[in-house]
Design a protein around this motif. Structure first.
Motif, PDB file in Angstrom:
ATOM      1  N   ASN A 859       0.794  -1.152   0.077  1.00 37.56           N
ATOM      2  CA  ASN A 859      -0.043  -0.043   0.123  1.00 37.56           C
ATOM      3  C   ASN A 859       0.927   1.183   0.150  1.00 37.56           C
ATOM      4  O   ASN A 859       1.081   1.915   0.934  1.00 37.56           O
ATOM      5  N   ALA A 860       1.537   1.429  -1.215  1.00 41.58           N
ATOM      6  CA  ALA A 860       2.439   2.456  -1.210  1.00 41.58           C
ATOM      7  C   ALA A 860       1.995   3.904  -1.035  1.00 41.58           C
ATOM      8  O   ALA A 860       2.235   4.954  -0.564  1.00 41.58           O
ATOM      9  N   ALA A 861       0.818   3.862  -1.485  1.00 39.02           N
ATOM     10  CA  ALA A 861      -0.143   5.252  -1.480  1.00 39.02           C
ATOM     11  C   ALA A 861      -0.288   5.488  -0.033  1.00 39.02           C
ATOM     12  O   ALA A 861       0.041   6.900   0.331  1.00 39.02           O
ATOM     13  N   MET A 862      -0.906   4.772   0.929  1.00 35.65           N
ATOM     14  CA  MET A 862      -1.049   5.113   2.245  1.00 35.65           C
ATOM     15  C   MET A 862       0.605   5.462   2.819  1.00 35.65           C
ATOM     16  O   MET A 862       0.383   6.431   3.648  1.00 35.65           O
ATOM     17  N   ALA A 863       1.332   4.725   2.593  1.00 36.42           N
ATOM     18  CA  ALA A 863       2.795   5.143   3.146  1.00 36.42           C
ATOM     19  C   ALA A 863       3.122   6.617   2.848  1.00 36.42           C
ATOM     20  O   ALA A 863       3.695   7.290   3.601  1.00 36.42           O
ATOM     21  N   ALA A 864       2.929   6.796   1.682  1.00 37.14           N
ATOM     22  CA  ALA A 864       3.199   8.086   0.980  1.00 37.14           C
ATOM     23  C   ALA A 864       2.427   9.371   1.719  1.00 37.14           C
ATOM     24  O   ALA A 864       2.840  10.443   2.000  1.00 37.14           O
ATOM     25  N   LEU A 865       1.000   9.015   1.883  1.00 34.14           N
ATOM     26  CA  LEU A 865       0.124   9.954   2.452  1.00 34.14           C
ATOM     27  C   LEU A 865       0.814  10.248   3.730  1.00 34.14           C
ATOM     28  O   LEU A 865       0.787  11.304   4.248  1.00 34.14           O
ATOM     29  N   ALA A 866       1.083   9.108   4.579  1.00 39.14           N
ATOM     30  CA  ALA A 866       1.617   9.346   6.001  1.00 39.14           C
ATOM     31  C   ALA A 866       2.802  10.134   6.149  1.00 39.14           C
ATOM     32  O   ALA A 866       2.958  11.163   6.947  1.00 39.14           O
ATOM     33  N   ARG A 867       3.875   9.881   5.227  1.00 43.71           N
ATOM     34  CA  ARG A 867       4.811  10.691   5.133  1.00 43.71           C
ATOM     35  C   ARG A 867       4.748  12.176   4.826  1.00 43.71           C
ATOM     36  O   ARG A 867       5.130  13.112   5.493  1.00 43.71           O
ATOM     37  N   GLN A 868       3.886  12.461   3.950  1.00 45.77           N
ATOM     38  CA  GLN A 868       3.509  13.729   3.849  1.00 45.77           C
ATOM     39  C   GLN A 868       3.076  14.576   5.121  1.00 45.77           C
ATOM     40  O   GLN A 868       2.894  15.746   5.198  1.00 45.77           O
ATOM     41  N   ALA A 869       2.148  13.661   5.804  1.00 42.91           N
ATOM     42  CA  ALA A 869       1.369  14.108   6.929  1.00 42.91           C
ATOM     43  C   ALA A 869       2.488  14.393   8.269  1.00 42.91           C
ATOM     44  O   ALA A 869       2.090  14.841   9.156  1.00 42.91           O
ATOM     45  N   GLY A 870       3.733  13.879   7.789  1.00 47.70           N
ATOM     46  CA  GLY A 870       4.610  13.934   9.121  1.00 47.70           C
ATOM     47  C   GLY A 870       4.993  12.907   9.866  1.00 47.70           C
ATOM     48  O   GLY A 870       5.590  12.866  11.033  1.00 47.70           O
TER      49      GLY A 870
END
Length: 889
Positions: A859-870
């Protein structure tokens, strides 16, 4: 605090006994002996300020000299020294203490705080948890822990028992040991200064070694905490309680019918019903209910068939069932024909099904199979009295396999003594419930029915309702402020009508007159005929003092009625202060049913809604029920049903039924009023006229709370203030907390999601989400969790849900675990980012320490979203997931 450090209390690696002693009969000596006798395997350090040896082993003079910080301390010393000891233990690093000492209610010094308060203040900086004071302690047999001065040990088992009464605890332990009943935890709360029922429910509700939780309750302190914990625990396992004080007087004097009818014990029953627990009347019934609920019954309904080899047992069971409000199943012609084929002609041909005292084994099994297959039978109570024909053990061996695989509840009653011991033992070994008398068997069925009714209330799923009615709250607040400004405790009828109108409850036109001439003038303006009613804070029952006149058709009749009323009130109630007269248009509802609907404030659980039979004899009727605010539509319908008026309101003898939707709407609006206007202490609508055309509030009384703090609802209402709109990809979306009536939206959202999206969300392939899970996801406890859903902000008809983000906090609000899902049509447009940002902001405002989540590695999209949120994002290979963490404090 909630479950924090309770693991150190109930499964400690080391224990210090403060006040350990060699003196026979002392608390310190008994506790030390119990700890050793219980099989505790950790470090055990006696502390005695005068001796270096206690009970044949080394002892330490004080806390500081201990070789390490004990995880748990058991304090057996006089009350005066407890606060200092707790502070010393906290500095040492101890995380939990059991305070057996009594007398901590006395002040530290004249005019100062109590010793108990000083103890809590000493514990607070170190997050040290305290059980007690004035308790007998705690036993966890599976961990070898007997940190108590109980007279003996407990057997290991899967029941948890929590009690406020120390004396009762020792008696119950002795009683349970005699009957071979084992416990996962046996806990005496004492004064519940820190650890209380809410904490224990949170801890035991997630304890894998506890199958059911049994409570003996005398009082509850923190109602909202208790309700949150009880609702969470009751979703996981049976929670059964006995509460003392069922017949105690209400905690406060009531001035309205509603206040008088909503007594404290009635409200406690409503809290139990709302939380999905089960209340029983006796300690014996507590353990019977635990046995009954231990078996996973596939519940179907309340119609019970009685199968017996003796007519007397069947009659006793039927009587007990009827007295408890239970339902006997009515056998169909098809079922009777099947029973005719396997039973002798002399069988009873009705329910109870009496198969005769000479029944061989085959007759039992065949009759049981017929009843288990009958569509009109929801459950069976199987009863056997010993005979010389067939040993009870043989019958038990034959029916056990049938009961094990039954698709409906089957309970058993084995009457007698030694003759049925083997049969009872075989049932107990299999975990199947059995009872010694027909009455107890019937009572067990009634308990089962009550439990599943309460569970249904906990898991009800409203349909999609129209958008909430929005009251004119500011108008109502203005009316209340005007009354409070002149210290008017009771609103006058015109003010009460204005509040009802602001909340959309239909009323009759009402005006307030100071004297007879003004009443006549107002009557002419309203239009004849009119009703005239005396207005006095001291007159609750107006009809009793001649304070009501109906169908007045002229000014002369109005004036005469006003003069007569003043005279009659002066004679009947000379202390009454007459403020004037209420002039009302006559309500024309010839076929209307007189009901009562109202609000009262319980000193513990806050606002409650009452509904039932109204009119002048309201307090003589037993057709009433109460429910905790806030309500939703299914809960309002449940309240109507529990009042006992369901069949009356459905219509009879050619009369049409009442408009149920209007009735439900009225109860929902009253519930909202209770949550919005906490200045309202009591409210009566009596009568509330209901017919096929709707409802009409004829007479409304509202009392304000002019002094003292309001008691908030024990269940947090829907937080409307968290609603907001946002623009995503040029479209307006409404982002709001989820509501119970969103279950259908949630179901459709999951149903329309792709199999891959569902796998990524739930970490497994799912075709559908079951009813119980939908209930859990949509009926959230806003104090402990939050779910924001996104749906179109405009449009007609029910708006579909397009995304969700949810977070569940632990009971201490240290950590929240989040999950997010966005519908396929909205992915890649920034909606997920907006949802996560909103949730993080909410949790930060809520005081949560950190937010965590997990996703699958693909689930790369979820991991990327979390990184963007800090978030800190790290693989967790052992779990096969990716961990996401964001510190908020």
């Amino acid at each position: 605090m909630s479950v924090r450090n309770l693991e150190a209390m109930f499964r400690p690696a080391s224990i210090a006994v403060i006040g350990a002693s060699d003196r026979e009969g002392s608390v310190g000596a008994v506790v030390l002996r119990n700890l050793r006798g219980g099989g505790f395997q950790g470090a055990l350090w006696p502390v005695n300020r005068r001796h270096d040896s206690v009970a044949g082993g080394p002892a330490w003079r004080d806390v500081q000299s201990l070789p390490a910080a004990p995880e748990l301390a058991v304090i057996c010393t006089p009350a005066e020294g407890v606060p200092a000891l707790v502070a010393e233990l906290g500095r040492k690093g101890t995380r939990a203490a059991i305070v057996l000492s009594s007398g901590l209610q006395q002040p530290v010094a004249a005019g100062g705080p109590s010793l108990e308060q000083a103890m809590l203040e000493a514990a607070r900086p170190f997050l040290l948890r305290i059980l007690g004071p004035n308790c007998i302690g705690a036993l966890v047999p599976g961990a070898g822990l007997n940190a108590s001065f109980a007279p003996g040990q407990a057997t290991a088992g899967t029941l948890a028992f929590v009690t406020q009464s120390g004396a009762l605890a020792t008696a119950m332990l002795d009683w349970a040991n005699e009957r071979g009943i084992g416990f996962s935890h046996f806990v005496s709360l004492g004064n519940s200064a820190d650890v209380d029922f809410g904490d224990m429910l949170d801890y035991l509700g997630s304890d894998p070694g506890t199958r059911a939780i049994l409570l003996y309750v005398e009082s509850i302190r923190a109602a909202r905490k208790f309700m949150s914990a009880a609702r969470a625990a009751a979703r996981n396992k049976p929670v059964i309680l006995v509460k003392a004080g069922r017949t105690a007087a209400a905690a406060q004097a009531a001035s309205t019918h509603t206040g008088a009818l909503a007594g404290s014990d009635t409200v406690f029953d409503a809290a139990v019903h709302r939380s999905g627990m089960l209340r029983v009347d006796t300690l014996e019934a507590l353990f019977d209910a635990a046995q009954t609920l231990a078996w996973p019954h596939p519940w179907r309904g309340e119609r019970l068939a009685l199968l017996t080899n003796g007519g007397g047992a069947g009659v006793l069971a039927a009587d007990a069932l009827a007295c408890g409000g239970g339902r006997l199943a009515v056998l169909s012609d098809a079922t009777r024909e099947k029973l005719d084929a396997v039973l002798p002609p002399s069988w009873s041909h009705a329910n109870p099904v009496d198969i005769g005292g000479d029944a061989p084994v085959a007759r039992y099994t065949q009759a049981l199979e017929v009843l288990m297959a009958a569509a009109e039978v929801d459950g069976v109570l199987f009863m056997h009295a010993p005979t010389a024909i067939v040993p009870a053990a043989d019958i038990a061996a034959a029916v056990l396999p049938l009961m094990r695989k039954a698709a409906k509840p089957v309970l058993s009653c084995w009457l007698g003594g030694k003759s049925v011991t083997a049969a009872r033992s075989s049932f107990a070994y299999e975990g199947l419930p059995w009872y010694s008398t027909p009455e107890r068997g019937a009572q067990a069925w009634l308990q089962l029915a009550a439990y599943y009714r309460n569970q249904a209330a906990l898991q009800q799923l409203p349909g999609i309702e129209p958008e909430d009615f929005v009251p004119r709250r500011d108008e109502a607040l203005s009316v209340l402020a005007d009354a409070a400004a002149v210290s008017r405790e009771w609103l006058d009828p015109a003010q009460a009508q204005a509040v009802m109108a602001a909340y959309g409850i239909p009323t009759v036109a009402t005006a307030m007159a100071l004297d007879a001439d003004e009443a006549a003038a107002l009557a002419a303006h309203i239009g004849y005929p009119v009703a005239l009613k005396i207005v006095s804070p001291q007159v609750v029952h107006k009809s009793d003092v001649g304070g009501v006149a109906l169908n007045l058709a002229s000014a002369a009749e109005v004036r005469a009625a006003a003069v007569r009323m003043r005279q009659q009130v002066a004679c009947a109630k000379p202390e009454a202060v007459v403020l004037g007269f209420a002039v009302q248009a006559m309500a024309r509802r010839p076929h209307g049913t007189e009901l009562i609907a109202g609000l009262a404030t319980d000193p513990l659980f806050g606002p409650v809604v009452l509904f039932g039979q109204g009119g002048t004899g309201v307090e003589l009727s037993r057709a009433h029920a109460v429910a905790l605010a806030p309500l939703n539509a299914p809960l309002a319908r449940d309240l109507i049903e529990r009042s006992g008026l369901g069949r009356l309101l459905a219509g009879y003898r050619g009369q049409p039924g009442v408009d149920q939707r209007a009735l439900v709407d009225t109860l929902l609006k009253l519930s909202q009023l209770a949550c919005d206007l906490q200045q309202v202490a009591e409210l009566d609508i009596n009568p509330l006229l209901a017919d096929a055309n709707g409802v009409l509030a004829v007479d409304t009384r509202i009392r304000l709370r002019l002094r003292g703090a309001a008691v908030p609802p024990s269940i947090r209402p829907y937080p409307r203030s968290l609603e907001q709109t946002l623009t995503v990809a040029g479209a307006q979306l409404l982002l709001r907390p989820i509501r119970p009536d969103d279950a259908a939206r949630l179901h459709a959202f999951y149903e329309n999601s792709s199999p891959e999206d569902m796998r990524l969300r739930f970490f497994m392939a799912r075709r559908e989400v079951p009813h119980s899970e939908l209930a859990r996801y949509s009926q959230i406890d806003y104090d402990r969790e939050m779910t924001f859903i996104a749906l179109p902000a405009a449009g007609t008809g029910p708006q579909p849900m397009v995304a969700e983000v949810r977070a569940v906090c632990d009971p201490d609000n240290l950590r929240a675990e989040f999950a997010i899902q966005v519908g396929a049509a909205w992915q890649g447009k920034g909606l997920g980012r907006a949802l996560l940002k909103r949730m993080v902001a909410y949790l930060r405002e809520h005081g949560t320490a950190e937010v965590v989540g997990q996703c699958l590695p693909e689930n790369a999209a979820m991991a990327a979203l979390a990184r963007q949120a800090g978030f800190e994002v790290r693989p967790a290979p052992l779990q096969g997931t990716v961990d996401m963490r964001l510190a908020l404090r």
